[in-house]
Design an enzyme around this catalytic site. Structure first.
Site, mmCIF file in Angstrom:
data_model
loop_
_atom_site.group_PDB
_atom_site.id
_atom_site.type_symbol
_atom_site.label_atom_id
_atom_site.label_comp_id
_atom_site.label_asym_id
_atom_site.label_seq_id
_atom_site.Cartn_x
_atom_site.Cartn_y
_atom_site.Cartn_z
ATOM 1 N N LYS A 1 41.176 38.487 46.684
ATOM 2 C CA LYS A 1 41.858 38.328 45.381
ATOM 3 C C LYS A 1 41.755 39.633 44.594
ATOM 4 O O LYS A 1 42.729 40.099 44.014
ATOM 5 C CB LYS A 1 41.198 37.201 44.595
ATOM 6 C CG LYS A 1 41.522 37.206 43.112
ATOM 7 C CD LYS A 1 40.821 36.138 42.341
ATOM 8 C CE LYS A 1 39.493 36.548 41.794
ATOM 9 N NZ LYS A 1 39.519 37.290 40.542
ATOM 10 N N ASN A 2 40.577 40.227 44.574
ATOM 11 C CA ASN A 2 40.373 41.406 43.723
ATOM 12 C C ASN A 2 40.944 42.681 44.324
ATOM 13 O O ASN A 2 40.952 43.718 43.661
ATOM 14 C CB ASN A 2 38.888 41.571 43.385
ATOM 15 C CG ASN A 2 38.425 40.462 42.452
ATOM 16 O OD1 ASN A 2 39.247 39.712 41.907
ATOM 17 N ND2 ASN A 2 37.125 40.328 42.293
ATOM 18 N N CYS B 1 35.563 35.746 28.126
ATOM 19 C CA CYS B 1 35.679 34.590 29.014
ATOM 20 C C CYS B 1 34.274 34.034 29.228
ATOM 21 O O CYS B 1 33.314 34.515 28.640
ATOM 22 C CB CYS B 1 36.343 34.986 30.330
ATOM 23 S SG CYS B 1 35.270 35.959 31.342
ATOM 24 N N ARG C 1 33.558 41.145 27.902
ATOM 25 C CA ARG C 1 34.494 41.869 28.769
ATOM 26 C C ARG C 1 35.511 42.723 28.006
ATOM 27 O O ARG C 1 36.708 42.515 28.042
ATOM 28 C CB ARG C 1 35.192 40.874 29.703
ATOM 29 C CG ARG C 1 34.160 40.128 30.551
ATOM 30 C CD ARG C 1 34.760 39.260 31.578
ATOM 31 N NE ARG C 1 35.279 40.049 32.699
ATOM 32 C CZ ARG C 1 35.871 39.481 33.740
ATOM 33 N NH1 ARG C 1 36.035 38.186 33.778
ATOM 34 N NH2 ARG C 1 36.333 40.215 34.720
ATOM 35 N N ASP D 1 29.402 38.873 41.580
ATOM 36 C CA ASP D 1 30.230 37.715 41.960
ATOM 37 C C ASP D 1 29.555 36.830 42.988
ATOM 38 O O ASP D 1 30.090 35.774 43.333
ATOM 39 C CB ASP D 1 31.586 38.197 42.520
ATOM 40 C CG ASP D 1 32.436 38.821 41.448
ATOM 41 O OD1 ASP D 1 33.431 39.465 41.783
ATOM 42 O OD2 ASP D 1 32.076 38.683 40.258
ATOM 43 N N ARG E 1 41.588 29.703 41.497
ATOM 44 C CA ARG E 1 42.050 31.045 41.132
ATOM 45 C C ARG E 1 41.676 32.055 42.218
ATOM 46 O O ARG E 1 42.338 33.043 42.418
ATOM 47 C CB ARG E 1 41.408 31.457 39.805
ATOM 48 C CG ARG E 1 41.869 30.608 38.644
ATOM 49 C CD ARG E 1 41.393 31.193 37.359
ATOM 50 N NE ARG E 1 41.566 32.642 37.403
ATOM 51 C CZ ARG E 1 40.961 33.486 36.571
ATOM 52 N NH1 ARG E 1 40.159 33.031 35.645
ATOM 53 N NH2 ARG E 1 41.154 34.776 36.661
HETATM 54 C C1 EPZ Z 1 36.148 43.093 38.223
HETATM 55 O O1 EPZ Z 1 36.242 42.694 36.878
HETATM 56 C C2 EPZ Z 1 36.377 41.834 39.052
HETATM 57 N N1 EPZ Z 1 37.719 41.335 38.772
HETATM 58 C C3 EPZ Z 1 35.318 40.783 38.690
HETATM 59 O O2 EPZ Z 1 35.522 39.659 39.534
HETATM 60 C C4 EPZ Z 1 33.945 41.374 38.974
HETATM 61 O O3 EPZ Z 1 32.957 40.436 38.585
HETATM 62 C C5 EPZ Z 1 33.777 42.676 38.166
HETATM 63 O O4 EPZ Z 1 34.832 43.596 38.506
HETATM 64 C C6 EPZ Z 1 32.451 43.366 38.433
HETATM 65 O O5 EPZ Z 1 32.312 43.628 39.772
HETATM 66 C C7 EPZ Z 1 38.786 41.930 39.371
HETATM 67 O O6 EPZ Z 1 38.644 42.890 40.114
HETATM 68 C C8 EPZ Z 1 40.124 41.342 39.083
HETATM 69 P P1 EPZ Z 1 34.274 45.618 35.145
HETATM 70 P P2 EPZ Z 1 36.354 43.826 35.726
HETATM 71 O O7 EPZ Z 1 35.278 46.342 34.327
HETATM 72 O O8 EPZ Z 1 37.033 45.019 36.238
HETATM 73 C C9 EPZ Z 1 31.999 46.343 31.070
HETATM 74 C C10 EPZ Z 1 35.831 37.409 40.016
HETATM 75 O O9 EPZ Z 1 35.110 36.428 39.928
HETATM 76 N N2 EPZ Z 1 33.235 47.008 30.620
HETATM 77 O O10 EPZ Z 1 33.823 46.237 36.428
HETATM 78 O O11 EPZ Z 1 36.901 43.145 34.515
HETATM 79 C C11 EPZ Z 1 32.180 44.854 31.326
HETATM 80 O O12 EPZ Z 1 32.027 44.121 30.131
HETATM 81 C C12 EPZ Z 1 35.859 38.423 38.906
HETATM 82 O O13 EPZ Z 1 36.575 37.672 40.998
HETATM 83 C C13 EPZ Z 1 33.258 47.604 29.363
HETATM 84 O O14 EPZ Z 1 32.277 47.584 28.622
HETATM 85 O O15 EPZ Z 1 34.827 44.168 35.470
HETATM 86 C C14 EPZ Z 1 31.080 44.565 32.315
HETATM 87 O O16 EPZ Z 1 29.866 44.417 31.619
HETATM 88 C C15 EPZ Z 1 34.943 38.021 37.797
HETATM 89 N N3 EPZ Z 1 34.407 48.214 28.951
HETATM 90 C C16 EPZ Z 1 31.011 45.851 33.153
HETATM 91 O O17 EPZ Z 1 31.627 46.863 32.356
HETATM 92 C C17 EPZ Z 1 35.518 48.267 29.753
HETATM 93 O O18 EPZ Z 1 36.543 48.860 29.324
HETATM 94 C C18 EPZ Z 1 31.744 45.779 34.477
HETATM 95 O O19 EPZ Z 1 33.025 45.261 34.230
HETATM 96 C C19 EPZ Z 1 35.468 47.664 31.026
HETATM 97 C C20 EPZ Z 1 34.316 47.048 31.438
#
Ligand code: EPZ
Length: 420
Positions: free
Chosen positions: A24-25, A118, A123, A307, A399
């Protein structure tokens, strides 16, 4: 509304073979990347999960034509018809933010609803915005929307304050059509990011450092179509490996890439499971009668994936001792704990740590899914809980998992989906 009903059994032994679906990702950014060209992009190994259909609905609104036949997708954006990703769509799937970078790069304008928080945390997307501003975009936040504009993006040297998967993906896509060279530092190294970069290279992008913390992109004036395979879903694979370890089962997983699962495999082996490589895309997991407690701390790839945290927690409820699970990526990713407590688990949460005491027999109950991976953990727990477990609000699981109850049923689980 639907729920998944499981007749759990302490003596359940899942046995058999399961085919792992595409990631998915990985597929979501790949679909977004088709915005970068007016040519056809053909993607194989598409998982038929809800988020893919949500993404295709959004892409249709932006101007794409697509044809999805079984697990093969052909998508083409001859002309951008709209530059707006509405709140209605973004609310349903926060990964819609992945159209921001490519839309801006292709059409010079993008209006994307700010994804809310969420169940797993606030996030924010400040790092996406900061990066695009460094590429020369002017960005305002008005009435819950991100409004981004740029005549032509200009390459820059950008350091991510923290690793962000979709932030890295958005910036790589935007930089692929920017003028000049972009250097991205402290990039996420998840396999899904690399799979996207490999697609972009096939489309004509010049990218160096794929899979590394520093990625260099030489912007092109335009990109072309490509034919590309989506990598297998390492989190679905990890979920089934845990299912085998949890039930002292014997499960063979096919169509996977074990190299993406190294940390998960290592932790499961330490906990006592036997995991054998049968072929380069086939793994076999044999669960052991005694599960040893393991402390885990989630961290960016190649560390233990956030995850997989909820799924591993369920395994630790059956370990002979206490385990400490530390969640470092998201600020609220323990919502599954309250539901596991209803099933009889013995877990105490304090800040970013959960203390899991085992071995605690679980008993069936009504539980509510809160997010994608939490719902997977509740289904795993239901398999070994004595009696009936009903996982409500199961749309979360659809999802990211393709027909999970069918796959588990084929391995011997007594599980069914019920319309309510
Ligand atoms: C991706 O989410 C995945 N989703 C998530 O999978 C996964 O848990 C996550 O990466 C971490 O590995 C997809 O790829 C569609 P991040 P993403 O930006 O990109 C902070 C699932 O279950 N952050 O890597 O949204 C954030 O709050 C989902 O398949 C900021 O502060 O996660 C978090 O603490 C859930 N500012 C950390 O970084 C930003 O602009 C990592 O988030 C962006 C992120």
């Amino acid at each position: 509304m639907e729920k998944i009903r499981i007749l759990g059994d302490h003596n359940l032994r899942l046995k058999g073979e399961v085919k792992i679906s595409g990631s998915k990702n990985a597929v979501l950014p790949a679909i977004a990347a088709s915005l970068l060209t007016q040519d056809k992009v053909r993607l194989g190994n598409i998982p038929l999960v809800k988020d893919v259909f949500s993404m295709l609905t959004l892409m249709k609104e932006l101007g794409s034509d697509y044809d999805l036949k079984k697990n093969a997708l052909t998508i083409q954006v001859k002309k951008i018809l709209s530059e707006e990703a509405s709140y209605e769509l973004v609310r349903v799937m926060r990964a819609s933010i992945l159209v921001l970078g490519p839309l801006l790069a292709r059409s010079g304008k993008a209006i994307v609803a700010l994804p809310g928080g969420c169940a797993i945390g606030s996030r924010p997307i400040d790092l996406h915005i900061a990066g695009l501003q460094k590429l020369g975009a002017s960005i305002t936040l008005e009435h819950g929307y991100i409004k981004a504009e740029a005549e032509r993006l200009q390459g820059a040297d950008i350091q991510f304050e923290k690793k962000t998967v979709t932030g890295t993906e958005n910036l790589v896509m935007a930089a692929s059509l920017a003028r000049g060279e972009t250097v991205l530092r402290n990039c996420a190294r998840e396999p899904e990011v690399s799979n996207l970069c490999e697609l972009l290279v096939k489309m004509g992008a010049q990218i160096e450092g794929i899979g590394e913390e520093v990625i260099r992109i030489k912007g092109a004036d335009e990109l072309g179509g490509a034919v590309h395979e989506i990598i297998p879903d390492r989190i679905e694979a990890g979920t089934f490996l845990v299912a085998g370890a949890l039930t002292q089962g014997d499960i063979t997983l096919i169509d996977i890439q074990p190299v993406h699962l190294i940390t998960i495999i290592e932790k499961l082996r330490y906990s006592g499971a036997v995991i054998e490589t049968i072929k380069d895309d086939v793994l076999r997991v044999i669960g052991s009668p005694e599960i040893k407690p393991q402390d885990i701390t989630t961290s960016p790839y190649p560390g233990f994936p956030t995850d997989m945290q909820a799924q591993f927690m369920v395994l630790m409820t059956q370990a002979s001792g206490t385990s400490i699970i530390t969640e470092t990526i998201f600020d609220r990713r323990f919502s599954h704990v309250n539901e596991l407590l209803r099933l009889g688990a013995n877990i105490e949460v304090s800040g970013d740590k959960a203390l899991v005491k085992g071995k605690t027999p679980l008993s069936g109950a009504e539980v509510i899914a809160t997010d994608l991976r939490a719902s997977a953990s509740l289904i795993l727990a239901g398999l070994i809980a004595g009696g009936e477990t009903n996982v409500n609000e199961v749309e979360h699981i659809d999802r990211g998992y393709e027909a999970i109850e069918e796959k588990l049923k084929s391995l011997g689980a007594r599980i069914e989906r019920i319309k309510i």
